[in-house]
Design a protein around this motif. Structure first.
Motif, PDB file in Angstrom:
ATOM      1  N   ALA A  38      -4.827  -1.408 -10.321  1.00 13.18           N
ATOM      2  CA  ALA A  38      -5.830  -2.196  -9.624  1.00 13.18           C
ATOM      3  C   ALA A  38      -6.410  -1.431  -8.437  1.00 13.18           C
ATOM      4  CB  ALA A  38      -5.216  -3.509  -9.154  1.00 13.18           C
ATOM      5  N   GLY A  39      -5.609  -0.551  -7.856  1.00 13.63           N
ATOM      6  CA  GLY A  39      -6.033   0.125  -6.634  1.00 13.63           C
ATOM      7  C   GLY A  39      -6.772   1.432  -6.854  1.00 13.63           C
ATOM      8  N   GLY A  40      -7.018   1.803  -8.111  1.00 12.68           N
ATOM      9  CA  GLY A  40      -7.849   2.976  -8.342  1.00 12.68           C
ATOM     10  C   GLY A  40      -7.113   4.248  -8.708  1.00 12.68           C
ATOM     11  N   GLY A  41      -5.826   4.155  -9.054  1.00 18.84           N
ATOM     12  CA  GLY A  41      -5.131   5.332  -9.578  1.00 18.84           C
ATOM     13  C   GLY A  41      -4.639   6.311  -8.525  1.00 18.84           C
ATOM     14  N   GLY A  42      -4.989   7.571  -8.722  1.00 23.88           N
ATOM     15  CA  GLY A  42      -4.457   8.646  -7.886  1.00 23.88           C
ATOM     16  C   GLY A  42      -4.674   8.462  -6.396  1.00 23.88           C
ATOM     17  N   ALA A  43      -5.844   7.934  -6.022  1.00 23.43           N
ATOM     18  CA  ALA A  43      -6.126   7.759  -4.601  1.00 23.43           C
ATOM     19  C   ALA A  43      -5.141   6.758  -3.980  1.00 23.43           C
ATOM     20  CB  ALA A  43      -7.560   7.275  -4.405  1.00 23.43           C
ATOM     21  N   PHE A  44      -4.862   5.705  -4.719  1.00 25.38           N
ATOM     22  CA  PHE A  44      -3.895   4.709  -4.238  1.00 25.38           C
ATOM     23  C   PHE A  44      -2.523   5.348  -4.061  1.00 25.38           C
ATOM     24  CE2 PHE A  44      -0.565   1.589  -4.911  1.00 25.38           C
ATOM     25  CZ  PHE A  44      -0.946   0.539  -4.096  1.00 25.38           C
ATOM     26  N   MET A  45      -2.145   6.180  -5.038  1.00 22.99           N
ATOM     27  CA  MET A  45      -0.820   6.793  -4.958  1.00 22.99           C
ATOM     28  C   MET A  45      -0.709   7.705  -3.734  1.00 22.99           C
ATOM     29  SD  MET A  45       0.627   6.867  -8.714  1.00 22.99           S
ATOM     30  CE  MET A  45       0.657   8.550  -9.092  1.00 22.99           C
ATOM     31  N   LEU A  46      -1.788   8.416  -3.426  1.00 27.13           N
ATOM     32  CA  LEU A  46      -1.752   9.278  -2.239  1.00 27.13           C
ATOM     33  C   LEU A  46      -1.587   8.459  -0.962  1.00 27.13           C
ATOM     34  CD1 LEU A  46      -4.389  12.101  -2.790  1.00 27.13           C
ATOM     35  CD2 LEU A  46      -1.945  12.341  -2.304  1.00 27.13           C
ATOM     36  N   VAL A  47      -2.349   7.365  -0.879  1.00 24.33           N
ATOM     37  CA  VAL A  47      -2.261   6.506   0.295  1.00 24.33           C
ATOM     38  C   VAL A  47      -0.859   5.907   0.411  1.00 24.33           C
ATOM     39  CG1 VAL A  47      -3.057   4.321   1.276  1.00 24.33           C
ATOM     40  CG2 VAL A  47      -4.707   5.938   0.348  1.00 24.33           C
ATOM     41  N   TYR A  48      -0.350   5.445  -0.720  1.00 19.93           N
ATOM     42  CA  TYR A  48       0.989   4.857  -0.751  1.00 19.93           C
ATOM     43  C   TYR A  48       2.020   5.864  -0.252  1.00 19.93           C
ATOM     44  CZ  TYR A  48       5.208   2.689  -2.687  1.00 19.93           C
ATOM     45  OH  TYR A  48       6.453   2.134  -2.840  1.00 19.93           O
ATOM     46  N   PHE A  49       1.883   7.085  -0.731  1.00 22.07           N
ATOM     47  CA  PHE A  49       2.805   8.157  -0.358  1.00 22.07           C
ATOM     48  C   PHE A  49       2.824   8.355   1.169  1.00 22.07           C
ATOM     49  CE2 PHE A  49       3.946  12.574   0.368  1.00 22.07           C
ATOM     50  CZ  PHE A  49       5.022  12.744  -0.487  1.00 22.07           C
ATOM     51  N   CYS A  50       1.646   8.419   1.758  1.00 23.92           N
ATOM     52  CA  CYS A  50       1.569   8.612   3.219  1.00 23.92           C
ATOM     53  C   CYS A  50       2.207   7.428   3.941  1.00 23.92           C
ATOM     54  CB  CYS A  50       0.123   8.753   3.671  1.00 23.92           C
ATOM     55  SG  CYS A  50      -0.668  10.210   2.997  1.00 23.92           S
ATOM     56  N   ILE A  51       1.942   6.230   3.462  1.00 24.73           N
ATOM     57  CA  ILE A  51       2.471   5.043   4.125  1.00 24.73           C
ATOM     58  C   ILE A  51       3.994   5.014   4.060  1.00 24.73           C
ATOM     59  CG2 ILE A  51       2.642   2.532   3.954  1.00 24.73           C
ATOM     60  CD1 ILE A  51      -0.363   2.531   3.331  1.00 24.73           C
ATOM     61  N   VAL A  52       4.550   5.349   2.898  1.00 23.95           N
ATOM     62  CA  VAL A  52       6.016   5.350   2.770  1.00 23.95           C
ATOM     63  C   VAL A  52       6.630   6.303   3.794  1.00 23.95           C
ATOM     64  CG1 VAL A  52       7.929   6.122   1.306  1.00 23.95           C
ATOM     65  CG2 VAL A  52       6.171   4.630   0.366  1.00 23.95           C
ATOM     66  N   PHE A  53       6.045   7.509   3.891  1.00 23.99           N
ATOM     67  CA  PHE A  53       6.714   8.500   4.731  1.00 23.99           C
ATOM     68  C   PHE A  53       6.372   8.389   6.216  1.00 23.99           C
ATOM     69  CE2 PHE A  53       7.444  10.082   0.502  1.00 23.99           C
ATOM     70  CZ  PHE A  53       8.811  10.324   0.583  1.00 23.99           C
ATOM     71  N   ILE A  54       5.374   7.605   6.553  1.00 21.85           N
ATOM     72  CA  ILE A  54       5.106   7.389   7.973  1.00 21.85           C
ATOM     73  C   ILE A  54       5.732   6.065   8.432  1.00 21.85           C
ATOM     74  CG2 ILE A  54       3.332   7.106   9.735  1.00 21.85           C
ATOM     75  CD1 ILE A  54       1.526   8.891   7.918  1.00 21.85           C
ATOM     76  N   MET A  55       5.335   4.970   7.784  1.00 26.03           N
ATOM     77  CA  MET A  55       5.784   3.645   8.222  1.00 26.03           C
ATOM     78  C   MET A  55       7.138   3.262   7.630  1.00 26.03           C
ATOM     79  SD  MET A  55       3.070   1.984   9.616  1.00 26.03           S
ATOM     80  CE  MET A  55       3.576   0.372   9.106  1.00 26.03           C
ATOM     81  N   GLY A  56       7.269   3.406   6.326  1.00 19.35           N
ATOM     82  CA  GLY A  56       8.487   2.970   5.645  1.00 19.35           C
ATOM     83  C   GLY A  56       9.689   3.729   6.170  1.00 19.35           C
ATOM     84  N   PHE A  57       9.546   5.025   6.277  1.00 21.93           N
ATOM     85  CA  PHE A  57      10.622   5.873   6.799  1.00 21.93           C
ATOM     86  C   PHE A  57      11.035   5.403   8.198  1.00 21.93           C
ATOM     87  CE2 PHE A  57      11.783   9.434   9.514  1.00 21.93           C
ATOM     88  CZ  PHE A  57      12.849   9.978   8.817  1.00 21.93           C
TER      89      PHE A  57
END
Ligand code: TRP
Length: 459
Positions: A38-57
């Motif tokens: 739903a979020g547009g594929g690769g671009a979503f995954m990149l954003v998700y990746f950044c969020i996990v390692f900045i906020m989630g971590f």
């Protein structure tokens, strides 16, 4: 002293597997690929990746630090930092309670699918209709729900290192291997190209603020944050273990599994000309058709649902462990009694969730600024309550307690494993982490709230 009778992880690898087992669940394998779609594929995954390692971590490290420092269940932990903030733990236990009530219903559905595939049964050609008929049955899903909870209870009763750790040690690597097999099969399917391009060629033109926020909510849910679960797991951890490294490992494993499942699920959906991201029931309605269209589809179907069951089980265990640790240490119940009573209450709430899927027109309520009060099906409003309210609220509170009340200085000293004034680890990122936990993470969570409750942007 409460500390004396508490369990401890038998080994650091056992802890990592258990915490990763908590993080990796229905969220990664069933929800994440749908959101990527739903979020547009690769671009979503990149954003998700950044969020996990900045906020989630950042938030996960804070939860581990609180747990290990206080060596208590989530409620006792926050209370011992500041009397007035004990409610953060209660909020977490409550959220966990509701999450597991419905999580175990979905876990039961997974068991049903395992059963159907393993007994060579048929989904009748039309998995959407099969699914709808199954969840609308007033009785059968309840039986699977109770079965799922019973297995969870049995494992939790065995205690931390004997139960959870032993099970995770077997299940997690098995899960990982199965997923990779599934992914290899998926990306080598004849028509996998379209799906692969979707995942590998990020198209940033589809990114909107709401997709950013969806990614944030998904990340917190997937990392098991905001409910004191990671705090409880951290409380069983040895003082000398490296918290930063452990947190990083768990974030990496969780994200890796989510990404592998996206690669396992999206190419075959494209190949079968399906559409991606049909929301919650995607894994139950669309996927069986995909397996049918595959060579050896029955085998891969069976493997997939077994895997999903393992993932759901280890997550379920972690949520129940948070509740049980609270009941044992704060309400002075026996471990067995606490687990059984909690599960019985969860059967009650879960039954309502299950019945609201089609058997009975049970309604809940929800509110947004734009639409005012609304009355979605009960199941949906329970999910809204946890995902859009309790989990972000719990995470926000843990940022405030750690960053401001306890103080990031004290947290940093715990993270460094300071003994008699000398730290075991350097944690050179400490100033950056302090800024994240005090300012960046709370601000981003508040943004979710504003957007979620304004209702002008839907998740
Ligand atoms: N993270 C799990 C998943 O992705 C679900 C889960 C387990 C969870 N424990 C949690 C979610 C605590 C929020 C809080 O399926």
């Amino acid at each position: 002293m409460a500390t004396k009778s508490r369990g401890q992880w038998a080994s650091n690898i056992g802890f990592i597997l258990a915490a990763a087992g908590s993080a990796v669940g229905l969220g990664n394998i069933w929800k994440f690929p749908g959101k990527v779609g739903a979020g547009g594929g690769g671009a979503f995954m990149l954003v998700y990746f950044c969020i996990v390692f900045i906020m989630g971590f950042t938030v996960m490290l804070a939860e581990f630090a609180v747990g290990r420092h206080t060596r208590q269940n989530a409620v006792g932990a926050y209370r011992s930092i500041d009397r007035r903030w004990g409610f953060v733990g209660i909020l977490g236990v409550l959220a966990g309670f509701i999450v597991l009530s419905y999580y175990s219903v979905v876990g039961g559905w997974v068991m049903k699918y395992v059963w159907v595939y393993l007994t060579g049964g048929n989904l009748g050609g039309d998995a959407g209709a099969f699914y709808q008929q199954f969840v609308s049955n007033p009785v059968e899903p309840l039986i699977w729900h109770v079965a799922f909870l019973a297995i969870t209870v049995l494992i939790v009763i065995q205690g931390v290192s004997h139960g959870i750790e032993r099970v995770s040690k077997i299940l997690m690597p098995g899960l990982f291997v199965l997923l990779i097999v599934l992914m290899v099969r998926s990306v080598t399917l004849p028509n996998a190209k379209a799906g692969l391009e979707f995942l590998l060629k990020p198209d940033f033109s589809t990114l909107t603020p709401e997709i950013l926020l969806t990614a944030l909510g998904q990340a917190f849910f997937s990392l098991s944050l905001g409910m004191g679960v990671m705090c409880t797991y951290g409380s069983y951890l040895n003082r000398r273990e490296n918290l930063v490294k452990n947190t990083l490992t768990i974030c990496c494993l969780d994200t890796l599994v989510a990404f592998i499942s996206a690669f396992a699920i999206i190419p075959p959906v494209f190949a079968a000309n399906g559409s991606v991201g049909q929301g919650g029931s995607f894994a139950f309605t669309a996927l069986p058709g995909v397996f049918d269209a595959m060579p050896a589809g029955k085998l891969f179907g069976a493997l997939f649902y077994v895997l999903l069951f393992f993932a759901a089980l280890t997550s379920g265990i972690s949520i129940l462990e948070g509740t049980v640790a609270y009941a044992v240490e704060e309400l002075h119940m026996g471990r067995k009694k606490a687990a059984v009573i909690a599960a019985a209450l969860m059967v009650a709430i879960g039954s309502l969730y299950s019945l609201s899927q089609g058997a009975l027109p049970l309604k809940g309520f929800w509110y947004t600024l734009k639409t005012g009060w609304s009355f979605p099906p009960l199941g949906q409003s329970l999910e809204l309550l946890t995902d859009n309210l309790l989990i972000p609220l719990g995470s926000l509170c843990s940022c405030i307690v750690v960053g401001w009340i306890w103080g990031s200085k004290h947290a940093v000293s715990e993270i460094r494993s300071t003994e008699n004034g000398s730290p075991l680890y350097r944690f050179s990122m400490a100033p950056l982490w302090s800024a994240l936990i005090r300012y960046v993470a709370p601000a981003a969570i508040i943004a979710i709230f504003l957007i979620g409750f304004s209702g002008y942007i839907s998740f």
